[in-house]
Structures are given as structure tokens and as C-alpha cells.
Design a protein around this motif. Structure first.
Motif, short mmCIF file in Angstrom:
data_model
loop_
_atom_site.label_atom_id
_atom_site.label_comp_id
_atom_site.label_asym_id
_atom_site.label_seq_id
_atom_site.Cartn_x
_atom_site.Cartn_y
_atom_site.Cartn_z
N ASN A 78 37.76 -4.35 95.07
CA ASN A 78 37.23 -3.46 94.03
C ASN A 78 37.69 -3.92 92.65
O ASN A 78 38.80 -4.39 92.48
CB ASN A 78 37.71 -2.02 94.26
N CYS A 109 32.36 -2.59 93.66
CA CYS A 109 32.90 -3.26 94.85
C CYS A 109 32.33 -4.67 94.93
O CYS A 109 31.11 -4.85 94.98
CB CYS A 109 32.55 -2.47 96.11
N ILE A 113 30.16 1.88 99.60
CA ILE A 113 30.40 1.26 98.29
C ILE A 113 29.45 1.84 97.24
O ILE A 113 29.78 1.84 96.05
CB ILE A 113 30.28 -0.27 98.35
#
Length: 589
Positions: free
Chosen positions: A458, A433, A422
């Protein structure tokens, strides 16, 4: 080949080939610009015979590796003898061996003493090829809409760059800087593989090395035939369904597999599957279908972990396997049908091969897996009005196994791509994220439980686009030998504000700044009777937040009150459940 090497020499050369392939892969990964190659390792590298046969391959993505023989044969038909030392040859044509258009193969012919004797080959998934949508695409009318597709064109000729082609990439491709950087990583890997293979020839001699290559392929073939011959002759069938083609939502597509075993050979026939479709939800026969079939069959019969003897990963293992697909089906479309979004179809075929063979080799298979890839691309325009593109692979899961639980958050079958961190998303794109974790309480119950998929949530910080190549919103992974089915996929827009269920496939779907998407990947089926799972293991799963107290009680017959295990109550609960049962089929749906 007349020469025969002793076993030690053969193994030494085999080890050297394996090292060359791994070194090529590592170099590509270190040099790559895009996170899809650098982090997820959506790449392949290896050494191949002059006929395109795999001699050695890297430990990366099987889908990127198994297709390289087809790529090589494709450009050989185009170029013939017009190949020279230090050429770098491009092929990404799905109708000439490619997996799909963004998977570009760059290969270097290896000449020794004036003779073409091998190839150093690489593949990688590139962020963009200048097609109808940035990154990925589902609903496009034909293969031409997929962007820049070439076969037998030289990126370098006799060591000199093709400046015209580089300029075409700069002008045609949205993320040209990253694409060219990734292409140069592939070039460097080809150069390295060529040098290392020539060094090997210098050390041991051409005749010795080529003889060892043939011996190693013959050995892998022998081992595969030996394992295949152990199962009864016959036909073994299984079928499932895909959600739709991304355009005709809800119109399911049939996937049917017939595994025909005769002697020491297998044929996998998918001809009863759906007709080709009008979108990119078709599959290239050589570059995708065959690769997936070979990969899963090798994992069933020559699994490295369970097999006593090491079997080299080369072309020989695939010689006893035939793959049949009706022309005009989704697995063998007629040009110019688009073939971009092929992952979920071939994953389903792999899962059905396992299911078809499960009744005769139950100890060598797992229960139903995710059979899925939630492949997502995000894109938009930056402050300079230039495109940014980010592609992530959202991990699937494996079904329960005879002695072990299914693997969590693992790409299924021929993908094997790694996690996209992420941090990479947050640092390099205008996105963040919000959540990235296992899907708790979703794996099918069993003596060994099904693996958990992931949740990835997301959020766009600016306006942008998303394409999703997904499936399995309407099919649960199957349970086996009394195990319960897993949980299907889902896709939810704005889960924290105004939740909206979206279909499994998106094509350039527009998001506004602040809007978000939650991806939930399938969790897999259980293997064996859940009441045979140890009560202690069920309790551990609850403590680890893998399953809930309610699931422990309902599916496993384990009683937990106030956080404490009630052993006597659990034994009584299980006794009552057994008495109340009706007979279950071997597969659970």
C-alpha cells in the motif's frame, strides 16, 4: 429443567435459533459504515441465556462470538437487577470480559412475561475509541490509554437513547460518525434478535424453548466429551516464541502450552508463558485467551466438515474445557496493563495446541499455520483536518492437512475475517494498493504443502500514520511428519525505492506522501514427506506459479526443463534423495 422435548422439536428450535443469529449478523453487516465490519465481517451476533451462555451464534468471527458470555457476565456484575426491556447495555472493558477495547459489545436483555430469560448480543470492532493512537495501538502504558472503556453503561435505557453518551462519543472519538453508525447497526441487530426470540417463545411456549436450549447445550457437551475421551490420558506440551512486545525489540517472549487430558476433559495451561509486558501486547484472559482455546479445540474435535453429526455451536461444547493462565503473565495480566494488541499471542496458543496434540491425533490436525494476524491501521487528516482511519486484516494461511494442501490466504483459528477489497481502500482513503496477491514459492513442502500467505503493498498519497500489530518475523511455521517449515513474515518500507526492513510492530509510524509499505504474511508448514507428493501435483503447482522450478527440484525431487516435466529424471532424482537422507524428526523447524 424438567421438561424434555422430542428430538424433532429440539432440532426445529435449534434451527430457529441459528437462523436468528445469522439474521442479526447479516443486518449488522448491511448497515455498517466501516469496511472492517461491512467487508471483513469483524463482528459477532447471537442469542444467550440469562446466565450468559451461548445458545446460538452467527457464522462470523469466532473471536467476536466466544467472548460474549464474558461480556454479559461482566455487565451483570455491574448492573445486577437494574436491567429492563429495550435497554441496550455497553461493555468493552478487557477486565470485565471484553476481548479488547475496540470490540464493543451491545446487548439487549430479553424479557418475557415480566421475566429476564435471555439476551440478544452483538460485538464489533470499531475504527477508533479515542485512544493514544488512531485505529490500533501497540506501545501504550496502560489500559486507560486505549480510549473510551465502559462496562454496564446503557446506550439506550428503556428504549430511550443516552444522549450524553452519544455526545461523549462525538467529542472523544476520531471517527465518530462511522463509530456511531456502526453502533446503531449493532442496536438494530439486538432489536431484531429480541423480536425473533420472543416470536419463537410465542410460537412454542417458554417452557418448550428453554428446555430445548438446555437440551442442545447438553448434546454439544456430550459430543465434545465423547471426542475428548478417545485420546490417551496424559500431558502434551509445545512452545514457541513471539518477536517482542513492540518496545523492547528483539527480546523474544515465550509461549508455552501444556494440554492435560484426563478422562473426558481437557485443561490448557499457559502459565509457563512470559510475564506481562509494559506495552499493549498483553491478552485479556476471558475475552481473548479462553475464546481462542475454545475455538481451536472445537475445530479439532467437532469439525463440521469431517464430523458425521451436526453439533450446534453453543456453550455446552466448552464445558469440558478448562483454561489456566498464571496471574501476571501475558495471558492474564494485572490491571491496569494494556491489552489492545492480543491477536498474535492467542493465535500462537491455538497453533501450539494443535502441535501438542499432533502426535496423538495426527489425522485431525494440520502442520504449523501462520499463527499470525498482520493487523494494520492507516490514518491521517483530510482536507478539513478531520481524521480518516482505515483498518485491514491481512490474511494468514493454514498448514498442510492429512489429505489436502493448507488453505491459502485464510485467517487462522479464531479470526475468520474476510478480505478487505483493494477497491475499498482506493475509493475511501488517500491511499492506493500497488500489489495484492499470494506469496508465491513460500509454503512449506510436504505430501500436502503449506498454504500461502499474502503480499499487500500500500502507498500513501498524503502524509499519514500506520500502526501494525504483527509478529512471526523470527519464527517459521513448523512442518509435520517430514514436511518442511513455511516462511516467516516481513514488513518492508519503500520496497521500490529504498527498501528498509521494519520490525513486526509499528506504533503510529509516520509516512510521507508517496512512501509505501509492503506486508508479507507467513506461509505455512508442509505435512508429510515431500517426496510422497505426486509428481503430477508438483508439476501443476509449478504451472500455477505456486512454487518455482528450483523448489520443485530441491524439495520435491521433480525435474522440469524448458517448461516440460521429465518423469524418468524425477523418479531418479527422488531415488537419490531418499538414499542421501538422514532421519528427520517428526516436526521440522
Amino acid at each position: 429443567m424438567s421438561k424434555s422435548n422430542d428430538p424433532v422439536t429440539m432440532q426445529v428450535i435449534g434451527g430457529a435459533l441459528d437462523t436468528i443469529a445469522k439474521e442479526m449478523s447479516h443486518l449488522m453487516q448491511r448497515m455498517a459504515y466501516s469496511s472492517l465490519i461491512r467487508e471483513s465481517e469483524d463482528l459477532g451476533a447471537g442469542i444467550f441465556s440469562r446466565f450468559g451462555e451461548t445458545l446460538a451464534e452467527s457464522d462470523s468471527t469466532p473471536m467476536q462470538l466466544g467472548c460474549l458470555p464474558g461480556y454479559i457476565k461482566g455487565f451483570q456484575e455491574k448492573l445486577g437487577e437494574n436491567q429492563h426491556p429495550e435497554d441496550i447495555i455497553w461493555n468493552n472493558d478487557p477486565y470485565a470480559g471484553a476481548s479488547h477495547s475496540p470490540d464493543v459489545a451491545l446487548c439487549q436483555p430479553i424479557f418475557y412475561e415480566g421475566e429476564l430469560i435471555a439476551y440478544a448480543g452483538t460485538t464489533a470492532h470499531h475504527l477508533d475509541m479515542g485512544g493514544a493512537q488512531p485505529g490500533l495501538m501497540v506501545d501504550v502504558p496502560d489500559v486507560y490509554a486505549e480510549g473510551l472503556i465502559l462496562n454496564g453503561v446503557k446506550l439506550y435505557e428503556k428504549g430511550l437513547p443516552n444522549e450524553t453518551l452519544f455526545e461523549v462519543i462525538r467529542q472523544k472519538v476520531r471517527t465518530s460518525e462511522k463509530v456511531i453508525g456502526d453502533l446503531q447497526a449493532q442496536v438494530a441487530a439486538c432489536r431484531l434478535g429480541t423480536k425473533r426470540f420472543i416470536d419463537l417463545l410465542d410460537k412454542y411456549g417458554k417452557e418448550t424453548v428453554l428446555a430445548a436450549c438446555e437440551q442442545l447445550m447438553n448434546y454439544s457437551e456430550l459430543m465434545m466429551r465423547r471426542e475428548i475421551s478417545k485420546i490417551p490420558d496424559g500431558e502434551y506440551e509445545a512452545e514457541s516464541w513471539l518477536d517482542d512486545d513492540g518496545l523492547h525489540l528483539g527480546d523474544k517472549l515465550r509461549v508455552h502450552v501444556n494440554v492435560i487430558k484426563k478422562g473426558d476433559e481437557l485443561e490448557v495451561d499457559v502459565s509457563k508463558s512470559a510475564d506481562q509486558v509494559a506495552t499493549a501486547f498483553n491478552v485479556s484472559y476471558s475475552g481473548a485467551l479462553c475464546v481462542s482455546v475454545y475455538s481451536v479445540i472445537r475445530s479439532i474435535f467437532l469439525d463440521t466438515y469431517t464430523h458425521e453429526e451436526f453439533v450446534p455451536a453453543n456453550q455446552g461444547a466448552f464445558r469440558p474445557i478448562k483454561v489456566t493462565a498464571r496471574k501476571g503473565s501475558i495471558f492474564n495480566p494485572i490491571k491496569p496493563a494494556a491489552t489492545f494488541s492480543r491477536a498474535n499471542q492467542v493465535n500462537t496458543v491455538a497453533d501450539l495446541i494443535i502441535k501438542a496434540l499432533a502426535t496423538v491425533i495426527p489425522e485431525q490436525v494440520c502442520a504449523g499455520s501462520s499463527a499470525n494476524i498482520q493487523f494494520a491501521s492507516y490514518s491521517g487528516l483530510d482536507e478539513n483536518n478531520d481524521y480518516w482511519v482505515y483498518i485491514e486484516v491481512n490474511e494468514g494461511s493454514y498448514g498442510g492437512r492429512p489429505e489436502k494442501d493448507g488453505m491459502d490466504a485464510m485467517d487462522f483459528s479464531s479470526w475468520n475475517t474476510r478480505n478487505n477489497p483493494i477497491e475499498d481502500l482506493d475509493m475511501h482513503t488517500p491511499m492506493v494498493c500497488e500489489q495484492y496477491e499470494l506469496r508465491e514459492d513460500t509454503g512449506g513442502a510436504g505430501k500436502t504443502r503449506g498454504g500461502l500467505g499474502i503480499v499487500r503493498w500500500n502507498r500513501f498519497l498524503t502524509d499519514g500514520l500506520m500502526t501494525m500489530e504483527g509478529d512471526k518475523h523470527s519464527v517459521k511455521p513448523w512442518g509435520f511428519k517430514g514436511g518442511l517449515p513455511g516462511t516467516e513474515a516481513s514488513l518492508i518500507k519503500n520496497p521500490d525505492t529504498a527498501p528498509e526492513e521494519l520490525p513486526s510492530k509499528l506504533n503510529g509510524y509516520r509516512f510521507k506522501a508517496g512512501e509505501s509499505i509492503k506486508i508479507m504474511v507467513p506461509s505455512s508448514g508442509g505435512y508429510g514427506d515431500p517426496l510422497e507428493r505426486s509428481i503430477a501435483k508438483v508439476y501443476e503447482d509449478v504451472l500455477d506459479e505456486i512454487i518455482s522450478v528450483e523448489t520443485a527440484y530441491r524439495d520435491y525431487g521433480v525435474v522440469i526443463e524448458g517448461g516440460d516435466l521429465r518423469l524418468e529424471a524425477s523418479e531418479q532424482r527422488r531415488k537419490e534423495m531418499r538414499e542421501q537422507r538422514t532421519e528427520r524428526p517428526i516436526f521440522s523447524h
